[in-house]
Design a protein around this motif. Structure first.
Motif, PDB file in Angstrom:
ATOM      1  N   LEU A  62      32.404 -23.680 -80.124  1.00 42.60           N
ATOM      2  CA  LEU A  62      32.511 -24.295 -81.452  1.00 42.60           C
ATOM      3  C   LEU A  62      33.166 -25.669 -81.340  1.00 42.60           C
ATOM      4  CD1 LEU A  62      33.785 -21.186 -83.480  1.00 42.60           C
ATOM      5  CD2 LEU A  62      31.427 -22.026 -83.267  1.00 42.60           C
ATOM      6  N   GLN A  63      32.676 -26.631 -82.131  1.00 42.76           N
ATOM      7  CA  GLN A  63      33.206 -28.010 -82.170  1.00 42.76           C
ATOM      8  C   GLN A  63      33.178 -28.660 -80.784  1.00 42.76           C
ATOM      9  OE1 GLN A  63      36.519 -26.413 -85.039  1.00 42.76           O
ATOM     10  NE2 GLN A  63      36.617 -28.647 -85.146  1.00 42.76           N
ATOM     11  N   CYS A  64      31.973 -28.635 -80.194  1.00 40.39           N
ATOM     12  CA  CYS A  64      31.825 -29.036 -78.784  1.00 40.39           C
ATOM     13  C   CYS A  64      31.852 -30.543 -78.566  1.00 40.39           C
ATOM     14  CB  CYS A  64      30.517 -28.479 -78.235  1.00 40.39           C
ATOM     15  SG  CYS A  64      29.065 -29.251 -79.005  1.00 40.39           S
ATOM     16  N   HIS A  65      31.822 -31.330 -79.640  1.00 40.70           N
ATOM     17  CA  HIS A  65      31.773 -32.800 -79.577  1.00 40.70           C
ATOM     18  C   HIS A  65      30.617 -33.258 -78.681  1.00 40.70           C
ATOM     19  CE1 HIS A  65      33.019 -36.712 -80.569  1.00 40.70           C
ATOM     20  NE2 HIS A  65      33.460 -37.037 -79.368  1.00 40.70           N
ATOM     21  N   ILE A  66      30.821 -34.124 -77.691  1.00 41.07           N
ATOM     22  CA  ILE A  66      29.673 -34.637 -76.916  1.00 41.07           C
ATOM     23  C   ILE A  66      29.271 -33.682 -75.782  1.00 41.07           C
ATOM     24  CG2 ILE A  66      30.036 -37.057 -77.540  1.00 41.07           C
ATOM     25  CD1 ILE A  66      31.260 -37.520 -74.765  1.00 41.07           C
ATOM     26  N   GLY A  67      29.878 -32.508 -75.758  1.00 38.75           N
ATOM     27  CA  GLY A  67      29.305 -31.411 -74.975  1.00 38.75           C
ATOM     28  C   GLY A  67      29.736 -31.292 -73.518  1.00 38.75           C
ATOM     29  N   LEU A  68      30.710 -32.106 -73.074  1.00 43.01           N
ATOM     30  CA  LEU A  68      31.046 -32.031 -71.642  1.00 43.01           C
ATOM     31  C   LEU A  68      31.543 -30.642 -71.238  1.00 43.01           C
ATOM     32  CD1 LEU A  68      30.720 -35.082 -71.851  1.00 43.01           C
ATOM     33  CD2 LEU A  68      32.665 -35.330 -70.319  1.00 43.01           C
ATOM     34  N   ASN A  69      32.465 -30.094 -72.030  1.00 40.86           N
ATOM     35  CA  ASN A  69      32.998 -28.786 -71.642  1.00 40.86           C
ATOM     36  C   ASN A  69      31.935 -27.692 -71.788  1.00 40.86           C
ATOM     37  OD1 ASN A  69      35.325 -30.104 -71.116  1.00 40.86           O
ATOM     38  ND2 ASN A  69      36.532 -29.205 -72.764  1.00 40.86           N
ATOM     39  N   ALA A  70      31.093 -27.818 -72.815  1.00 46.66           N
ATOM     40  CA  ALA A  70      30.006 -26.838 -72.978  1.00 46.66           C
ATOM     41  C   ALA A  70      29.074 -26.891 -71.761  1.00 46.66           C
ATOM     42  CB  ALA A  70      29.235 -27.145 -74.264  1.00 46.66           C
ATOM     43  N   ILE A  71      28.742 -28.097 -71.328  1.00 49.27           N
ATOM     44  CA  ILE A  71      27.856 -28.241 -70.163  1.00 49.27           C
ATOM     45  C   ILE A  71      28.563 -27.700 -68.908  1.00 49.27           C
ATOM     46  CG2 ILE A  71      26.685 -29.921 -68.663  1.00 49.27           C
ATOM     47  CD1 ILE A  71      26.275 -31.667 -71.218  1.00 49.27           C
ATOM     48  N   SER A  72      29.857 -27.941 -68.817  1.00 47.15           N
ATOM     49  CA  SER A  72      30.603 -27.447 -67.641  1.00 47.15           C
ATOM     50  C   SER A  72      30.585 -25.920 -67.588  1.00 47.15           C
ATOM     51  CB  SER A  72      32.048 -27.952 -67.669  1.00 47.15           C
ATOM     52  OG  SER A  72      32.077 -29.351 -67.523  1.00 47.15           O
ATOM     53  N   TRP A  73      30.717 -25.272 -68.766  1.00 47.04           N
ATOM     54  CA  TRP A  73      30.637 -23.792 -68.775  1.00 47.04           C
ATOM     55  C   TRP A  73      29.238 -23.344 -68.385  1.00 47.04           C
ATOM     56  CZ3 TRP A  73      34.962 -21.502 -68.244  1.00 47.04           C
ATOM     57  CH2 TRP A  73      36.096 -21.894 -68.937  1.00 47.04           C
TER      58      TRP A  73
END
Ligand SMILES: C[S@@+](CC[C@H](N)C(=O)[O-])C[C@H]1O[C@@H](n2cnc3c(N)ncnc32)[C@H](O)[C@@H]1O
Length: 276
Positions: A62-73
């Motif tokens: 949730l609230q991933c912003h530009i997605g770096l941490n989401a992509i890292s996961w």
């Protein structure tokens, strides 16, 4: 404070601002996209230790912003769905993921509308660093988390500690300014966005940002009342960026900053599980 506008309008103003910030973050020292594209993970030791092996897990960020941490996961094997209401931020995330050949689903939505927009349930719901003070309704937020967790699934958050809002730095020293227990919304004209270092802020077109200074007890109560069982709560003396000029880089994890002598907690983490 204009009491005639409601929280939806306040969130729309925030959304416009976070679109502007996202565009400024493409060449930000905080996000360092060149290193990220070259393979560097944006995840820090706190969240890595808390979540462990995520491979094969259905993961909602949730609230991933530009997605770096989401992509890292996702690079660690999770099946990631990443949500934010800032469309420009998600465009940047989509481009990054495509360039890195990472499969990830980005969903543009206000998280309060998510149960109407997104189907399915998740092993892990996750959110991090700088999210809660943008939300007007914490019990509503906790209900959205409970809605999307599978029975037995876990929610994890790592967040900036609100206690820092009670201090200001004067000549390198912390002084109390006592804003911790005032209710939101606060209205601020924001014309800059953050970099990694104190001096690294970038100018953006100003917008009105509305914020709600939740305390950690507000968060814990909201999660319990949504039916989740809190398993861990930790306070740590590290911050994800150099928010005050006297902070120094953490020697163990260069993704963090600390105040000399570690006088106060700067971040906290919490894991909560939905009962089977
Ligand atoms: C400080 S940023 C999060 C930064 C992120 N932790 C990172 O490390 O990149 C906060 C994000 O919350 C998003 N946001 C704020 N309120 C929201 C809402 N009601 N629904 C969805 N996204 C929201 C903003 O668009 C922004 O991208």
């Amino acid at each position: 404070m204009d009491t005639t506008i409601d929280d939806r309008k306040r969130m729309e103003s925030n959304q416009e601002g976070w679109n502007r910030r996202a565009l400024a973050h493409v060449d930000s020292s905080y996000y360092d996209l060149d290193s990220f594209r070259a393979g560097k993970s944006s995840l820090r030791s706190l969240e890595l230790a808390a979540l462990g092996d995520v491979s094969g897990k259905d993961f909602l960020h949730l609230q991933c912003h530009i997605g770096l941490n989401a992509i890292s996961w996702a690079r660690k094997g999770a099946n990631v769905t990443a949500v934010d209401f800032a469309g420009q931020a998600l465009e940047i995330g989509r481009d990054l993921a495509k360039g890195l050949n990472v499969d990830i689903r980005f969903v543009e939505a206000n998280i309060y509308d998510l149960p109407e927009v997104l189907k399915g349930s998740f092993d892990i719901v996750y959110t991090d660093y700088g999210v809660l003070n943008l939300l007007p309704d914490l019990p509503g937020w906790a209900k959205v988390i409970a809605h999307f967790l599978k029975p037995g699934g876990v929610f994890h958050i790592v967040e900036i500690h609100s206690i820092l809002g009670a201090f200001q730095e004067v000549g390198g020293e912390l002084r109390l300014r006592s804003e911790l227990f005032t209710n939101g919304p606060h209205e601020n004209e924001v014309g800059i966005t953050y970099g990694d270092e104190y001096e690294g802020a970038r100018e953006i077109d100003p917008y009105k940002q509305y914020s709600w200074p939740w305390t950690v007890s507000d968060v814990i109560t909201a999660l319990i009342q949504a039916g989740l069982r809190i398993e861990t709560f930790t306070e740590v003396p590290v911050d994800c960026r150099q928010r005050l000029s006297s902070m120094v880089r953490d020697e163990q994890d260069p993704g963090f900053w600390r105040l000399p002598g570690d006088p106060i907690p700067l971040s906290w983490t919490c894991s909560a599980r939905k009962p089977e």
